[in-house]
Design a protein around this motif. Structure first.
Motif, PDB file in Angstrom:
ATOM      1  N   LYS A   1       1.070  -1.488   0.207  1.00  0.00           N
ATOM      2  CA  LYS A   1      -0.490   0.408  -0.184  1.00  0.00           C
ATOM      3  C   LYS A   1       0.983   1.075  -0.091  1.00  0.00           C
ATOM      4  O   LYS A   1       0.545   2.454  -0.709  1.00  0.00           O
ATOM      5  N   ALA A   2       1.624   1.243   0.461  1.00  0.00           N
ATOM      6  CA  ALA A   2       3.115   2.499   0.894  1.00  0.00           C
ATOM      7  C   ALA A   2       3.452   2.742   0.058  1.00  0.00           C
ATOM      8  O   ALA A   2       3.171   4.033  -1.502  1.00  0.00           O
ATOM      9  N   LEU A   3       4.279   1.913  -1.269  1.00  0.00           N
ATOM     10  CA  LEU A   3       4.500   2.291  -2.735  1.00  0.00           C
ATOM     11  C   LEU A   3       3.264   1.736  -3.264  1.00  0.00           C
ATOM     12  O   LEU A   3       4.035   3.357  -4.668  1.00  0.00           O
ATOM     13  N   GLN A   4       2.680   1.613  -2.965  1.00  0.00           N
ATOM     14  CA  GLN A   4       1.865   1.938  -4.483  1.00  0.00           C
ATOM     15  C   GLN A   4       1.201   3.532  -3.712  1.00  0.00           C
ATOM     16  O   GLN A   4       1.041   3.876  -5.059  1.00  0.00           O
ATOM     17  N   ALA A   5       1.052   4.466  -2.865  1.00  0.00           N
ATOM     18  CA  ALA A   5       0.872   4.781  -2.590  1.00  0.00           C
ATOM     19  C   ALA A   5       2.008   5.801  -3.024  1.00  0.00           C
ATOM     20  O   ALA A   5       1.864   7.207  -4.018  1.00  0.00           O
ATOM     21  N   ALA A   6       3.027   5.767  -3.441  1.00  0.00           N
ATOM     22  CA  ALA A   6       4.539   6.566  -3.373  1.00  0.00           C
ATOM     23  C   ALA A   6       4.326   6.130  -5.099  1.00  0.00           C
ATOM     24  O   ALA A   6       4.723   7.337  -5.659  1.00  0.00           O
ATOM     25  N   GLN A   7       3.827   5.753  -6.012  1.00  0.00           N
ATOM     26  CA  GLN A   7       3.888   5.502  -7.214  1.00  0.00           C
ATOM     27  C   GLN A   7       2.361   6.339  -7.621  1.00  0.00           C
ATOM     28  O   GLN A   7       2.797   6.858  -8.515  1.00  0.00           O
ATOM     29  N   ALA A   8       1.387   6.585  -7.221  1.00  0.00           N
ATOM     30  CA  ALA A   8       0.281   6.987  -7.023  1.00  0.00           C
ATOM     31  C   ALA A   8       1.267   8.595  -6.690  1.00  0.00           C
ATOM     32  O   ALA A   8       0.088   9.658  -8.041  1.00  0.00           O
TER      33      ALA A   8
END
Length: 194
Positions: free
Chosen positions: A104-111
């Motif tokens: 979730k953290a890396l997806q948020a960073a990607q987004a």
């Protein structure tokens, strides 16, 4: 980060059959997440890394003790169900929580690439792990993420599109596996007692 992702097992390459998620391939990919935290270069991740390592070891120990009954994660959990201590079942449950937090953290960073990485991890903690932790752990985590920074390991720059493509593929597969197993735990009541 893309060269690192190319050196570890991708969750996108973890076989999933009708019987479930391949245990050894999953553990190999999960071990790659532990190394990923080294690339982020922050002591804030030491507790997360230690937790992941410990839970990987619990699942691996069960696999080593009963490989035929543990070829998939689902079989491993089902075959441990009748035992008094379900160490691997609990370890896998916490491993999934840690992987969900990371995903979730890396997806948020990607987004949202302009957002600080610490903000992405803090928001992910709120959404995934906070409800399972006591007051002391919550405080420790909050303090450590404030000091989080990205410290690349060096080397030639990786084209952003290649990095994003590989990371998104990796994260999508991880997210699918986590959701599949969370549903399995919920439907089978495997998360009871922990």
């Amino acid at each position: 980060m893309a060269p690192y992702l190319e050196t570890v097992k991708s969750f996108a390459d973890v076989p999933i059959t009708d019987a479930g998620v391949d245990t050894l391939a999953f553990l190999e990919a999960a071990q790659g997440v532990v190394g990923l935290f080294d690339l982020l270069g922050s002591a804030a991740f030491t507790p997360v890394q230690n937790d992941l390592k410990g839970n990987i070891a619990k699942v691996r120990a069960r696999y080593d003790a009963a490989p035929e009954q543990s070829s998939t994660l689902e079989l491993l959990v089902v075959n441990e169900k009748g035992e008094k201590k379900r160490t691997a079942t609990e370890g896998l449950m916490w491993l999934l929580r840690g992987l969900s937090f990371t995903c979730k953290a890396l997806q948020a960073a990607q987004a949202n690439p302009t957002e600080e990485l610490s903000a992405a991890f803090s928001k992910s903690y709120e959404a995934t792990l906070k409800k399972f932790h006591n007051f002391v752990v919550k405080g420790i985590f909050s303090t450590s993420t404030r000091s989080l920074h990205l410290d690349p390991a060096g080397g030639p720059p990786v084209p952003a599109d290649k990095l994003n493509e590989e990371l998104n593929r990796w994260l999508t597969a991880l997210d699918n596996i986590v959701k599949r197993l969370e549903d399995f735990y919920e439907k089978g009541g495997h998360n009871k007692g922990f």
